[in-house]
Write an enzyme that holds these catalytic residues in place. Structure first.
Site, PDB file in Angstrom:
ATOM      1  N   ALA A 166      71.354 -24.490  -2.191  1.00 39.27           N
ATOM      2  CA  ALA A 166      70.347 -25.161  -3.008  1.00 39.27           C
ATOM      3  C   ALA A 166      69.800 -24.169  -4.032  1.00 39.27           C
ATOM      4  O   ALA A 166      70.299 -23.048  -4.160  1.00 39.27           O
ATOM      5  CB  ALA A 166      69.232 -25.708  -2.119  1.00 39.27           C
ATOM      6  N   SER A 167      68.781 -24.570  -4.746  1.00 40.55           N
ATOM      7  CA  SER A 167      68.278 -23.739  -5.839  1.00 40.55           C
ATOM      8  C   SER A 167      67.655 -22.438  -5.350  1.00 40.55           C
ATOM      9  O   SER A 167      67.774 -21.403  -6.005  1.00 40.55           O
ATOM     10  CB  SER A 167      67.243 -24.532  -6.649  1.00 40.55           C
ATOM     11  OG  SER A 167      66.206 -24.991  -5.805  1.00 40.55           O
ATOM     12  N   GLN A 170      70.499 -20.846   0.652  1.00 42.70           N
ATOM     13  CA  GLN A 170      71.716 -21.480   1.137  1.00 42.70           C
ATOM     14  C   GLN A 170      71.705 -21.475   2.660  1.00 42.70           C
ATOM     15  O   GLN A 170      70.981 -20.695   3.287  1.00 42.70           O
ATOM     16  CB  GLN A 170      72.954 -20.793   0.590  1.00 42.70           C
ATOM     17  CG  GLN A 170      73.124 -19.350   0.981  1.00 42.70           C
ATOM     18  CD  GLN A 170      74.230 -18.668   0.164  1.00 42.70           C
ATOM     19  OE1 GLN A 170      74.266 -18.775  -1.062  1.00 42.70           O
ATOM     20  NE2 GLN A 170      75.120 -17.960   0.847  1.00 42.70           N
ATOM     21  N   ASP A 322      59.821 -33.673  -1.761  1.00 35.24           N
ATOM     22  CA  ASP A 322      61.151 -33.422  -2.319  1.00 35.24           C
ATOM     23  C   ASP A 322      62.214 -34.191  -1.538  1.00 35.24           C
ATOM     24  O   ASP A 322      63.208 -33.614  -1.078  1.00 35.24           O
ATOM     25  CB  ASP A 322      61.442 -31.921  -2.277  1.00 35.24           C
ATOM     26  CG  ASP A 322      62.490 -31.503  -3.299  1.00 35.24           C
ATOM     27  OD1 ASP A 322      62.772 -32.302  -4.211  1.00 35.24           O
ATOM     28  OD2 ASP A 322      63.013 -30.381  -3.184  1.00 35.24           O
TER      29      ASP A 322
END
Length: 545
Positions: A166-167, A170, A322
């Site tokens: 992900a941003s 990981q 989110d």
């Protein structure tokens, strides 16, 4: 054309000047020269790349559309092509810079009501599945800093190839020394070094763009990043959020507590940059094919997703902000048995608990009252609670439209299916038309609303995208069931708020009357749903259609 090209050129030159001057000032005044030097070299480089990309996009629009008449089919065709090219340039810039830029790209992919569909589609298709990956050497460095050992020493087994990225981090699959299979979330090593630089760069770009183009006002987004990013980068905060979330369901929503789950945290194997959790085998909520193979009906999962977040927003006041598809898994409810038709009850698994928002009592109650009014098309109440939440008496109708993705005449339509979005091409085109027509008003609305409400809107957008994937082919039926759930949960929250504020006999009678009216409204929706199901079951209705 010349004016926008000059603006793009000015932006590039200003970025270079500000980056260089800011770097020198930063080194001279900083208490941490090493960090300051890192920022001073990172900020100008990224700032220049950002400005060049922005100028390139501006020039492409002006050059490609120059001389083509407004409203012509040729202009629409060319605009579509420029939107696609520009969205791809922006996507590539986000991937190049990583970190916060990817978070911003993900957010852009949810703004259906504010940006062209080409940007939304490009960002959605790429930002959740193509995030940068840290090397195994970088992962080892994080482990050494946190635990003083490499992964193969901390765990009995550790897969060096990440399961997902992900941003900000990981995930790797591992096995503890006592044989437990776990998921290990490891923060990207560059995040600590670049987060401050990214934040400063994005802030400068947004402020500069606002100076050139006053209608482009995303300064509220910078404020939100400043507040939320430190929390998202602290994985111990994320672990606490996940446990608090489940505790809220056990205490405040026991009727669905078994259907909502978060992975167990291994505290002895976790730190601010490493989070070890129970490994859960499930399907992502947008993987409809696998969901069906698991024996779960997608429309039933859609209803569970809606109810889960309605309970968070209206009752708990502690909301996972989110909930995009990569953060939601589903598996068959462990304690359930398959029906005679082979279907199983779903259990929703919530992942990535880094971004939560708390709603204070008044905000939570007003937001619940607004959604109750939206579900039951109460125009006066919509105006009252939209105004209380900050939209103002001039933009309350637009606020209602953005929340529901429906024009005002549909929002207040008394028909039972007034908020149903069929997802047809004509509907999508209509939404884009409204987004373009009311761009300035929507920007003003976003500037005016409290940040916590903006996060609720983002959450709402994520959930809409998830549900649209799940209910293909059964929009009306599932949406009516969802309306019942949201109407009931929001009404219960408003009722509880009334009772907590006053115990008088008058309040008691008022609450009883509200409950009776609620049941009448729910009964109407259920009757509409029953008639729909009956019509589907009748053989001649299919022939007539």
């Amino acid at each position: 054309m010349a004016s926008l090209w000059r603006a793009g050129t000015k932006l590039t030159l200003l970025a270079s000047a500000l980056g260089g001057g800011g770097a020198a000032a930063l080194i001279a005044t900083s208490d941490d020269p090493a960090m300051a030097f890192n920022l001073s070299t990172t900020i100008p480089r990224r700032l220049f790349a950002d400005a060049v990309a922005a100028a390139n996009i501006v020039f492409d629009y002006e050059y490609s559309l120059w001389g083509i008449p407004e409203g012509s089919s040729e202009r629409e065709r060319m605009k579509h092509e420029v939107h696609l090219r520009s969205a791809e340039k922006l996507r590539d810039l986000c991937f190049k810079n990583g970190g916060i830029y990817i978070k911003l790209g993900q957010h852009l992919g949810q703004l259906e009501y504010l940006v062209p569909k080409e940007y939304v589609q490009t960002m959605r298709e790429s930002m959740l599945n193509r995030c940068p990956v840290s090397s195994y050497e970088q992962i080892c460095n994080v482990f050494k800093k946190e635990f003083g050992e490499t992964p193969d020493k901390v765990f009995a087994e550790f897969d060096p190839v990440p399961l997902a990225s992900a941003s900000l981090a990981q995930v790797h699959v591992a096995r503890t020394h006592d044989g437990q299979k776990v998921a290990v979330k490891v923060q990207h090593s560059h995040m600590t070094e670049t987060a401050a630089a990214d934040q400063a760069t994005v802030e400068l770009i947004v402020n500069t763009l606002h100076n050139f183009f006053p209608s482009f006002d995303y300064r509220w987004l910078i404020d939100e990043i400043k507040e939320s990013l430190p929390q998202e980068l602290d994985f111990l905060t994320e672990a606490k959020n996940s446990e608090r979330c489940l505790e809220n369901f056990r205490k405040l929503s026991p009727h669905i507590a078994n259907y909502v789950y978060a992975p167990k945290v291994y505290w002895n194997l976790s730190s601010s940059k490493l989070l070890t959790m129970e490994y859960i085998d499930g399907a992502y909520v947008n993987d409809v094919k696998t969901i069906k193979k698991l024996g779960i009906r997608p429309h039933e999962l859609s209803i569970l997703v809606s109810q889960t977040f309605a309970e968070m927003m209206f009752k708990h006041g502690f909301v996972h902000c989110d909930p995009h598809a990569a953060n939601l898994l589903v598996r068959p409810l462990p304690s359930s048995k398959a029906s005679i038709f082979g279907w199983r009850k779903p259990q929703l698994i919530l992942l990535d608990h880094g971004l939560y928002k708390e709603l204070d009592f008044n905000t939570r109650t007003n937001y619940a009252a607004l959604w109750k009014a939206l579900i039951f098309a109460d125009a006066n109440a919509i105006k009252e609670y939209s105004t209380k939440l900050g939209a103002g008496e001039d933009l309350y109708a637009l606020f209602a439209g953005v929340l529901t993705m429906r024009p005002w005449n549909r929002v207040v339509d008394p028909s039972m299916d007034h908020l149903v979005i069929q997802g047809s091409q004509s509907e999508l085109s209509e939404l884009q038309m409204y987004a373009s027509e009311y761009f300035h008003e929507i920007s003003e609305l976003l500037r005016r609303l409290p940040r916590v409400i903006l996060l609720m809107m983002k959450t709402n957008d994520c959930l809409r995208a998830v549900n649209n994937t799940l209910i293909q082919g059964s929009h009306l039926e599932t949406s009516l069931k969802t309306s019942c759930i949201i109407g009931r949960v929001s009404s219960e929250a408003v009722t509880a708020a009334k009772m907590s504020q006053s115990k008088s006999v008058l309040t008691w009678f008022s609450v009883k009357l509200d409950k009776i009216l609620l049941e009448i409204q729910i009964w109407k929706i259920q009757m509409a749903l029953w008639l729909l199901q009956l019509r589907k079951a009748l053989p001649w209705s299919h022939r007539a259609s």
